[in-house]
Design an enzyme around this catalytic site. Structure first.
Site, mmCIF file in Angstrom:
data_model
loop_
_atom_site.group_PDB
_atom_site.id
_atom_site.type_symbol
_atom_site.label_atom_id
_atom_site.label_comp_id
_atom_site.label_asym_id
_atom_site.label_seq_id
_atom_site.Cartn_x
_atom_site.Cartn_y
_atom_site.Cartn_z
ATOM 1 N N GLU A 82 15.810 10.344 -28.785
ATOM 2 C CA GLU A 82 14.444 9.911 -28.512
ATOM 3 C C GLU A 82 13.610 11.115 -28.100
ATOM 4 O OE1 GLU A 82 11.987 6.610 -25.816
ATOM 5 O OE2 GLU A 82 14.167 6.808 -25.645
ATOM 6 N N LEU A 83 12.598 11.425 -28.845
ATOM 7 C CA LEU A 83 11.831 12.660 -28.695
ATOM 8 C C LEU A 83 11.266 12.806 -27.285
ATOM 9 C CD1 LEU A 83 10.671 15.174 -30.129
ATOM 10 C CD2 LEU A 83 8.662 13.785 -30.721
ATOM 11 N N ASP A 84 11.553 13.957 -26.652
ATOM 12 C CA ASP A 84 11.001 14.332 -25.342
ATOM 13 C C ASP A 84 11.236 13.263 -24.267
ATOM 14 O OD1 ASP A 84 10.061 16.772 -26.287
ATOM 15 O OD2 ASP A 84 8.150 15.932 -26.921
ATOM 16 N N ALA A 85 12.326 12.529 -24.387
ATOM 17 C CA ALA A 85 12.598 11.455 -23.425
ATOM 18 C C ALA A 85 13.977 11.587 -22.785
ATOM 19 C CB ALA A 85 12.477 10.093 -24.111
#
Length: 283
Positions: free
Chosen positions: A225-228
């Site tokens: 999950e992008l940038d999470a």
């Protein structure tokens, strides 16, 4: 003396610390540093120990064997690592080299306990920056059409160089979930703290136009999950109406360098324990 680090995660209950301490005492170890924390939400216990033990390298397997019954009794997840076992770290970069230079400089000064066998970049721009440090730079261009092939080439490099950790030092490419799954080891990323408010190109110009008063950076582990992913470190710097866009960029780069260097240092010293999508950091 030879030093080791023991990381422990388990349900919080009486006797955990006593059992671990007793075992180390019986093995002749001397505890030199100890940190512990209990999460109040789910009563999960976290502990990091450093201890000295004569003849550690020869006794490591026997020590692990002796510790297993204690770990099983308390349902522990645990990791026992000699402090002298240095992690192999690959640095990924695009055109912005401020984080790359900070990490290389700290490494050269002996302030980062790592081996850096290579730098990977989708642009050739960083070659002159990397050359004085004696680290090879591998230029692997990435386009939408060649992304799968490029990631396969990079994974081959990671395997060939036995890389334990990837640090995205302003690498402006999104790693696919497939790459993350196949690498199957930690990846640390750094980005400005304006997300998700100011996405895309020129976030500092967008932030300046909105009159932001705080500039920050976030270092985190990479997940699908992008940038999470779990956050390791963050910091901020106050700005005001007199600061131009160029000032915001300069300040932001300074914060990014500091935050990423701290996060990498803590990871290399086994100070970061995962708890779901959170971290416990014994800094």
């Amino acid at each position: 003396m030879e030093r080791a680090r023991l990381l422990i995660t388990c349900a919080d209950r009486p006797g955990v610390v006593a059992a671990v301490s007793q075992l180390l005492f019986e093995q002749g170890a001397n505890v030199v540093d100890s940190d512990q924390h209990t999460e109040p939400d789910d009563l999960r216990f976290f502990m990091r120990l450093e201890f000295d033990l004569p003849g550690l390298q020869q006794r490591l397997a026997a020590l692990e064997q002796a510790f297993r019954p204690v770990a099983e009794r308390f349902g522990m997840q645990w990791q026992l690592t000699p402090a002298a076992r240095v992690k192999r770290m690959a640095l990924f970069v695009s055109k912005q080299d401020h984080c790359l230079q900070e990490l290389l400089w700290l490494w050269k000064k002996g302030e980062l306990a790592a081996d850096i066998p290579l730098v990977v970049s989708n642009h050739p721009d960083a070659r002159e920056v990397v050359a004085p440090f004696g680290v090879p730079l591998h230029h692997v261009p990435v386009t939408a059409e060649t992304r799968a092939q490029a990631e396969a080439s990079v994974l081959e490099l990671m395997t060939a160089h036995q890389v334990d950790l990837i640090v995205l030092a302003r690498y402006m490419q999104i790693l696919s979930p497939g790459f993350i799954e196949r690498f199957a080891r930690p990846i640390i990323n750094i980005h400005h703290s304006f997300l998700p408010a100011f996405v895309g190109a020129n976030p500092y110009a967008q932030a300046h136009a909105r009159g932001v008063k705080l500039i920050g950076a976030t270092a985190h582990y990479v997940t699908a999950e992008l940038d999470a992913g779990p956050i390791i470190d963050q910091d901020v710097h106050r700005v005001g109406h007199r600061d131009a866009v160029a000032d915001l960029v300069r300040i932001g780069r300074r914060v990014e360098r500091t935050v990423l260097a701290r996060a990498v240092d803590w990871h290399l010293e086994d100070r970061v324990l995962l708890h779901g999508n959170k971290t416990v950091v014994f800094a």
